[in-house]
Design a protein around this motif. Structure first.
Motif, PDB file in Angstrom:
ATOM      1  N   MET A  31       0.836  -1.187   0.000  1.00  0.00           N
ATOM      2  CA  MET A  31       0.000   0.000   0.000  1.00  0.00           C
ATOM      3  C   MET A  31       0.875   1.243   0.000  1.00  0.00           C
ATOM      4  SD  MET A  31      -3.030  -1.098  -0.179  1.00  0.00           S
ATOM      5  CE  MET A  31      -3.916   0.406   0.068  1.00  0.00           C
ATOM      6  N   PRO A  32       0.393   2.310  -0.603  1.00  0.00           N
ATOM      7  CA  PRO A  32       1.201   3.523  -0.675  1.00  0.00           C
ATOM      8  C   PRO A  32       1.298   4.232   0.671  1.00  0.00           C
ATOM      9  CG  PRO A  32      -0.968   3.910  -1.564  1.00  0.00           C
ATOM     10  CD  PRO A  32      -0.885   2.440  -1.250  1.00  0.00           C
ATOM     11  N   SER A  33       2.380   4.969   0.835  1.00  0.00           N
ATOM     12  CA  SER A  33       2.519   5.833   1.999  1.00  0.00           C
ATOM     13  C   SER A  33       1.629   7.045   1.784  1.00  0.00           C
ATOM     14  CB  SER A  33       3.965   6.307   2.134  1.00  0.00           C
ATOM     15  OG  SER A  33       4.825   5.221   2.273  1.00  0.00           O
TER      16      SER A  33
ATOM     17  N   TRP B 249       5.072  -1.724  -7.751  1.00  0.00           N
ATOM     18  CA  TRP B 249       4.608  -3.047  -8.152  1.00  0.00           C
ATOM     19  C   TRP B 249       5.267  -3.364  -9.485  1.00  0.00           C
ATOM     20  CZ3 TRP B 249       1.891  -6.716  -5.721  1.00  0.00           C
ATOM     21  CH2 TRP B 249       1.302  -7.737  -6.477  1.00  0.00           C
ATOM     22  N   THR B 250       6.011  -4.473  -9.539  1.00  0.00           N
ATOM     23  CA  THR B 250       6.746  -4.823 -10.749  1.00  0.00           C
ATOM     24  C   THR B 250       6.044  -5.932 -11.527  1.00  0.00           C
ATOM     25  OG1 THR B 250       8.108  -6.485  -9.645  1.00  0.00           O
ATOM     26  CG2 THR B 250       8.936  -4.194  -9.650  1.00  0.00           C
TER      27      THR B 250
ATOM     28  N   LEU C 127       5.389  -6.443  -4.702  1.00  0.00           N
ATOM     29  CA  LEU C 127       5.555  -5.085  -4.223  1.00  0.00           C
ATOM     30  C   LEU C 127       6.980  -4.950  -3.692  1.00  0.00           C
ATOM     31  CD1 LEU C 127       3.657  -2.644  -4.019  1.00  0.00           C
ATOM     32  CD2 LEU C 127       3.184  -3.313  -1.670  1.00  0.00           C
ATOM     33  N   HIS C 128       7.697  -3.931  -4.154  1.00  0.00           N
ATOM     34  CA  HIS C 128       9.078  -3.693  -3.743  1.00  0.00           C
ATOM     35  C   HIS C 128       9.183  -2.298  -3.142  1.00  0.00           C
ATOM     36  CE1 HIS C 128      10.743  -7.080  -6.114  1.00  0.00           C
ATOM     37  NE2 HIS C 128       9.751  -6.801  -6.936  1.00  0.00           N
ATOM     38  N   LYS C 129      10.114  -2.123  -2.234  1.00  0.00           N
ATOM     39  CA  LYS C 129      10.430  -0.798  -1.717  1.00  0.00           C
ATOM     40  C   LYS C 129      11.669  -0.324  -2.471  1.00  0.00           C
ATOM     41  CE  LYS C 129       9.770   1.067   2.564  1.00  0.00           C
ATOM     42  NZ  LYS C 129       9.873   1.105   4.007  1.00  0.00           N
ATOM     43  N   MET C 130      11.569   0.848  -3.100  1.00  0.00           N
ATOM     44  CA  MET C 130      12.679   1.409  -3.868  1.00  0.00           C
ATOM     45  C   MET C 130      12.803   2.891  -3.560  1.00  0.00           C
ATOM     46  SD  MET C 130      12.253  -0.210  -7.662  1.00  0.00           S
ATOM     47  CE  MET C 130      11.862  -1.926  -7.923  1.00  0.00           C
ATOM     48  N   GLN C 131      13.960   3.438  -3.885  1.00  0.00           N
ATOM     49  CA  GLN C 131      14.187   4.871  -3.722  1.00  0.00           C
ATOM     50  C   GLN C 131      13.734   5.602  -4.968  1.00  0.00           C
ATOM     51  OE1 GLN C 131      17.881   5.990  -1.913  1.00  0.00           O
ATOM     52  NE2 GLN C 131      17.960   7.894  -3.094  1.00  0.00           N
ATOM     53  N   TRP C 132      13.081   6.758  -4.761  1.00  0.00           N
ATOM     54  CA  TRP C 132      12.577   7.559  -5.873  1.00  0.00           C
ATOM     55  C   TRP C 132      13.711   8.404  -6.431  1.00  0.00           C
ATOM     56  CZ3 TRP C 132       7.997  11.533  -5.289  1.00  0.00           C
ATOM     57  CH2 TRP C 132       7.653  12.034  -6.539  1.00  0.00           C
ATOM     58  N   GLY C 133      14.089   8.144  -7.694  1.00  0.00           N
ATOM     59  CA  GLY C 133      15.057   8.970  -8.407  1.00  0.00           C
ATOM     60  C   GLY C 133      16.212   8.192  -8.992  1.00  0.00           C
ATOM     61  N   PHE C 134      16.338   8.226 -10.323  1.00  0.00           N
ATOM     62  CA  PHE C 134      17.510   7.674 -11.015  1.00  0.00           C
ATOM     63  C   PHE C 134      18.661   8.653 -10.779  1.00  0.00           C
ATOM     64  CE2 PHE C 134      15.838   4.937 -14.783  1.00  0.00           C
ATOM     65  CZ  PHE C 134      14.853   4.377 -13.997  1.00  0.00           C
TER      66      PHE C 134
ATOM     67  N   CYS D 267       6.980  -0.342 -14.039  1.00  0.00           N
ATOM     68  CA  CYS D 267       6.341  -0.657 -12.761  1.00  0.00           C
ATOM     69  C   CYS D 267       5.128   0.243 -12.574  1.00  0.00           C
ATOM     70  CB  CYS D 267       7.327  -0.486 -11.601  1.00  0.00           C
ATOM     71  SG  CYS D 267       7.996   1.191 -11.398  1.00  0.00           S
ATOM     72  N   LEU D 268       4.323  -0.114 -11.595  1.00  0.00           N
ATOM     73  CA  LEU D 268       3.192   0.709 -11.187  1.00  0.00           C
ATOM     74  C   LEU D 268       3.506   1.273  -9.805  1.00  0.00           C
ATOM     75  CD1 LEU D 268       0.323  -1.702 -12.233  1.00  0.00           C
ATOM     76  CD2 LEU D 268       0.894   0.478 -13.318  1.00  0.00           C
ATOM     77  N   ILE D 269       3.202   2.531  -9.624  1.00  0.00           N
ATOM     78  CA  ILE D 269       3.439   3.192  -8.341  1.00  0.00           C
ATOM     79  C   ILE D 269       2.080   3.456  -7.716  1.00  0.00           C
ATOM     80  CG2 ILE D 269       4.480   5.179  -7.196  1.00  0.00           C
ATOM     81  CD1 ILE D 269       6.125   5.523  -9.908  1.00  0.00           C
ATOM     82  N   PRO D 270       1.750   2.761  -6.611  1.00  0.00           N
ATOM     83  CA  PRO D 270       0.463   3.014  -5.960  1.00  0.00           C
ATOM     84  C   PRO D 270       0.532   4.323  -5.178  1.00  0.00           C
ATOM     85  CG  PRO D 270       1.663   1.299  -4.777  1.00  0.00           C
ATOM     86  CD  PRO D 270       2.499   1.692  -5.961  1.00  0.00           C
ATOM     87  N   VAL D 271      -0.400   5.213  -5.444  1.00  0.00           N
ATOM     88  CA  VAL D 271      -0.458   6.506  -4.752  1.00  0.00           C
ATOM     89  C   VAL D 271      -1.893   6.777  -4.312  1.00  0.00           C
ATOM     90  CG1 VAL D 271       1.506   7.470  -6.024  1.00  0.00           C
ATOM     91  CG2 VAL D 271      -0.802   7.852  -6.868  1.00  0.00           C
TER      92      VAL D 271
END
Length: 188
Positions: free
Chosen positions: A1-3, A15-16, A21-28, A69-73
């Motif tokens: 679930m999104p923060s 979501w890949t 569901l994976h936890k990743m850092q936002w930003g290349f 991926c899909l980013i749940p927001v």
């Protein structure tokens, strides 16, 4: 679930295509070198968002082709008002219209970096009411299009990179929009 709120550089859920569901850092990140000493690496450039029309450039190309991926927001924010006194305006998909309860999905791409996996949000031209204050917004993926975004060909996925045609709720707030020194706090 999104923060409730994720800021660039922070950890977010994605979501890949492996249906996990994976936890990743936002930003290349991309390396950046000193102009005085081209061999000396300095603080890297961080790319939080990928413009949909630029997914063919080297920074995004491989991730778009193989790691979408899909980013749940629950919502996303845009800055509104005069510089130095901007406030947050939040946008969300009305409950039950195209979301799953309290959240909906936006398009993302991800990649592996030295420090771990990172993701970037895919942006497109704004739809009303967002276009009133900003010319870009996240690509919102309707539930029936999620599989095509994750597993479809790059051409199928590219076809989903368009302004949102469904309804959006707008919440104009007095919350200040600012950047805390040294981090990406309070940025969409």
């Amino acid at each position: 679930m999104p923060s409730d709120e994720i800021n660039p550089g922070g950890q977010g859920a994605v979501w890949t295509s492996e249906e996990r569901l994976h936890k990743m850092q936002w930003g290349f990140t991309t390396p950046k070198f000193s102009k005085r000493d081209p061999t000396k690496q300095i603080k890297p450039d961080i790319w939080n968002n990928a413009r949909s029309e630029n997914l063919h450039i080297p920074l995004w190309r491989e991730s778009f082709a193989t790691r979408r991926c899909l980013i749940p927001v629950m919502r996303f924010a845009e800055a509104e008002g005069p510089s130095g006194n901007m406030t947050r305006t939040w946008y969300s998909v009305p409950r039950g219209d195209y979301g799953d309860g309290d959240h909906f999905s936006v398009a993302g791409i991800w990649r592996e970096e030295e420090e771990g996996n990172v993701y970037s949000m895919v942006m497109t031209r704004s739809a009303p009411p967002v276009s009133r204050i900003h010319d870009r917004m996240p690509v919102i993926i309707a539930p029936q299009d999620r599989e095509n975004w994750l597993l479809g060909s790059p051409e199928q996925a590219k076809g989903l990179c368009r302004p949102w045609a469904g309804p959006l709720d707008e919440d104009r707030t007095p919350e200040k929009w600012y950047r805390a020194k040294g981090d990406g706090a309070n940025l969409p």
